[in-house]
Structures are given as structure tokens and as C-alpha cells.
Design an enzyme around this catalytic site. Structure first.
Site, PDB file in Angstrom:
ATOM      1  N   CYS A   1      47.760  18.845  51.254  1.00 46.24           N
ATOM      2  CA  CYS A   1      48.696  18.136  50.381  1.00 46.24           C
ATOM      3  C   CYS A   1      48.311  18.356  48.911  1.00 46.24           C
ATOM      4  O   CYS A   1      47.248  18.916  48.610  1.00 46.24           O
ATOM      5  CB  CYS A   1      48.668  16.646  50.723  1.00 46.24           C
ATOM      6  SG  CYS A   1      47.313  15.757  49.923  1.00 46.24           S
TER       7      CYS A   1
ATOM      8  N   HIS B 167      41.908  11.839  53.155  1.00 47.40           N
ATOM      9  CA  HIS B 167      42.506  12.842  54.017  1.00 47.40           C
ATOM     10  C   HIS B 167      41.355  13.638  54.646  1.00 47.40           C
ATOM     11  O   HIS B 167      40.196  13.518  54.221  1.00 47.40           O
ATOM     12  CB  HIS B 167      43.411  13.760  53.185  1.00 47.40           C
ATOM     13  CG  HIS B 167      44.788  13.201  52.935  1.00 47.40           C
ATOM     14  ND1 HIS B 167      45.793  13.937  52.348  1.00 47.40           N
ATOM     15  CD2 HIS B 167      45.316  11.985  53.224  1.00 47.40           C
ATOM     16  CE1 HIS B 167      46.885  13.197  52.283  1.00 47.40           C
ATOM     17  NE2 HIS B 167      46.643  12.005  52.785  1.00 47.40           N
TER      18      HIS B 167
ATOM     19  N   CYS C 245      44.666  17.084  48.116  1.00 44.08           N
ATOM     20  CA  CYS C 245      43.582  17.927  48.642  1.00 44.08           C
ATOM     21  C   CYS C 245      43.576  19.287  47.953  1.00 44.08           C
ATOM     22  O   CYS C 245      42.515  19.851  47.681  1.00 44.08           O
ATOM     23  CB  CYS C 245      43.725  18.064  50.150  1.00 44.08           C
ATOM     24  SG  CYS C 245      43.593  16.464  51.000  1.00 44.08           S
TER      25      CYS C 245
ATOM     26  N   GLU D 147      40.423  16.726  54.493  1.00 44.40           N
ATOM     27  CA  GLU D 147      39.706  17.608  53.566  1.00 44.40           C
ATOM     28  C   GLU D 147      38.815  16.801  52.619  1.00 44.40           C
ATOM     29  O   GLU D 147      37.677  17.200  52.313  1.00 44.40           O
ATOM     30  CB  GLU D 147      40.705  18.427  52.736  1.00 44.40           C
ATOM     31  CG  GLU D 147      41.640  19.319  53.548  1.00 44.40           C
ATOM     32  CD  GLU D 147      42.946  18.624  53.938  1.00 44.40           C
ATOM     33  OE1 GLU D 147      42.933  17.388  54.201  1.00 44.40           O
ATOM     34  OE2 GLU D 147      43.977  19.306  53.993  1.00 44.40           O
TER      35      GLU D 147
ATOM     36  N   SER E 275      48.154  22.115  56.504  1.00 46.68           N
ATOM     37  CA  SER E 275      48.356  22.560  55.121  1.00 46.68           C
ATOM     38  C   SER E 275      47.985  21.458  54.131  1.00 46.68           C
ATOM     39  O   SER E 275      48.452  20.325  54.254  1.00 46.68           O
ATOM     40  CB  SER E 275      49.835  22.946  54.964  1.00 46.68           C
ATOM     41  OG  SER E 275      50.093  23.473  53.696  1.00 46.68           O
TER      42      SER E 275
END
Lengths: 145, 145
Positions: B79, B50, B82, B52, B77
Site C-alpha cells: 500500500c 501492516h 508500506c 511489511e 502489493s
């Protein structure tokens, strides 16, 4: 002894033989291993490839429906990152070698409906004891301490 | 507009230009970007990169003391995966572009002492709206649905 758990231990043993952190994992679906992995902090300079993450990455892209029928085996209690990943993909069951060395986010998993089985396996503890005695700073780095 | 947030948006834009999922992130320490990243599900066939995670991986191995002074910027936002990683490394603050498209584990972050700032940025929402309209199945795969 469960062949899948043994495969996770084998991954941990490969890890320590490579000079890495001895934590291994396998992702199993309907009696078949989809992915095997072990911690790659040392080997790949990775901060995200814990054993569980490596197994999931090696399993590759899967439909959500497959994850929801999987069991993740890991030699050590899953940290917050790995636990979050288990929740992201909705993996319903985790089999853990031991949680004496390190207690991860098992409670968070259970609160979110994941079945957690802890085997209290001496081999897994011995691998971690040996590793932490030799490389305490590397271990602390891996768990953000 | 915050230069670090803009750098995260730039990463998201690179992601969509590559045919990927438009979520970007940067890890910032004392006014300096240590790592930039964007979702690599498509580009690398990755289930763990992802935005991040990619930013953290690109920042490389860092002492725990550095993470504890960092801010993670992300366009969407975070998950559960992350968020768990943010908790593992003790990153104290997360700046989020928007949480209308997807509400991650913000509550879990806050309950564990992480400062969460949501910018409600229209550009981030537009990127996700465009992407989800074009590739809804890819988006569902990324969030385990």
C-alpha cells in the site's frame, strides 16, 4: 497560534526531553484531538514510529469516513513513509511546522490532492537545529541516510 | 519456491490463524532474514502494522547501508504507507506474492527506482479471497476504504 499546532510542538518538546527526536504530531477531527504522538525511535527502538505514525497509532482504529475529515498537524515535513500513510487513509489536509530542516514528500501529497500548509515556524526549526547539532547520526538514521 | 517468499506466506498464515489479516512479510539481507512480520490490525489494534511494517519493526534499527542491500518480501502489493517506508529506507527490491486482490503503489516504487517482482502466487490470492469473503469490512478498514 493554533492550539492544535501548539499541541504538536508540545509533543516534539516531550520527545527531546526524553532524549528522542523532536518531531511531534496530532490528528484532529472536527476540532478535537483524536491522537497525539512524537517520534519514538530512541524511546521504543522503533523504525516506524515517526511523530505522525505515533499520533495515528495512538488515535487507534477509525472508520475511513473519519480520516477523510481529519487534519494532521506535524512539526516537520512528512517523510515518504508518513506521507504514504496520509494517502492510505485519505487524510485531506496536513499542517506542517517547517520544511527547511527536511523537505519530505509534500509534492507527492499535493499531486494526490492533499492540502499542504507550511507554517515556517521558528520554534520547530530551533528544536531540530539543536537536536541535529547534538546527534547528527541519529537524525540520519531516522531519514534513512 | 524461494525460501524467503515461503517465510512471508507462513507469516500470512499465522495472521489468519490469529483471526487477523493474512498478509505477511520478511526483510532479507544477504541471504538472511532480519525481520518477519504480519498484519497486526486485529491482534494489536494497530493502524500502522501492516505486514511489511511489522517485518521492518521486528528487524529493528539498522544502518542505512543495510537497508540499501535488502530485499523485502510481501504476500500482497504494498500500500502507499508500506511503499513510502520502502522509499524512506531505500530498500532497492520488493518481491510481491500477488497484486490481483489489491494493487498498491507499485508504480510509485518503480518510478523511484525500486525493482518490483510480482509472483502471481495462487496461495496468496486464496488467503486473501477467504479472508475478504469472511470479513469484508475489516479488509476495507485496512486499506482506508
Amino acid at each position: 497560534m493554533d492550539e492544535f499546532f501548539l499541541a504538536a510542538v508540545k509533543e516534539a518538546e516531550i520527545g527531546i526531553s526524553e532524549g528522542g527526536i523532536p518531531i511531534g504530531s496530532v490528528l484532529v477531527h472536527n476540532g478535537k484531538i483524536l491522537g497525539r504522538g512524537h517520534n519514538k525511535r530512541v524511546q521504543k527502538g522503533s523504525v516506524i514510529l515517526h511523530g505522525e505514525m505515533d499520533a495515528l497509532e495512538n488515535a487507534g482504529r477509525l472508520p475511513a469516513s473519519v480520516y477523510k475529515e481529519c487534519v494532521l498537524y506535524t512539526t516537520l515535513s512528512p517523510c515518504p513513509m508518513c506521507s504514504g500513510t496520509i494517502l492510505l487513509y485519505g487524510i485531506p489536509k496536513v499542517v506542517i511546522g517547517e520544511h527547511k530542516t527536511f523537505l519530505g514528500a509534500e509534492k507527492h501529497l499535493q499531486e494526490n490532492g492533499v492540502e499542504v500548509v507550511v507554517l515556517d515556524d521558528q520554534r520547530c526549526k530551533d528544536l531540530m537545529d539543536q537536536f541535529i547539532a547534538e546527534k547528527p547520526e541519529l537524525w540520519n538514521e531516522d531519514i534513512g541516510v
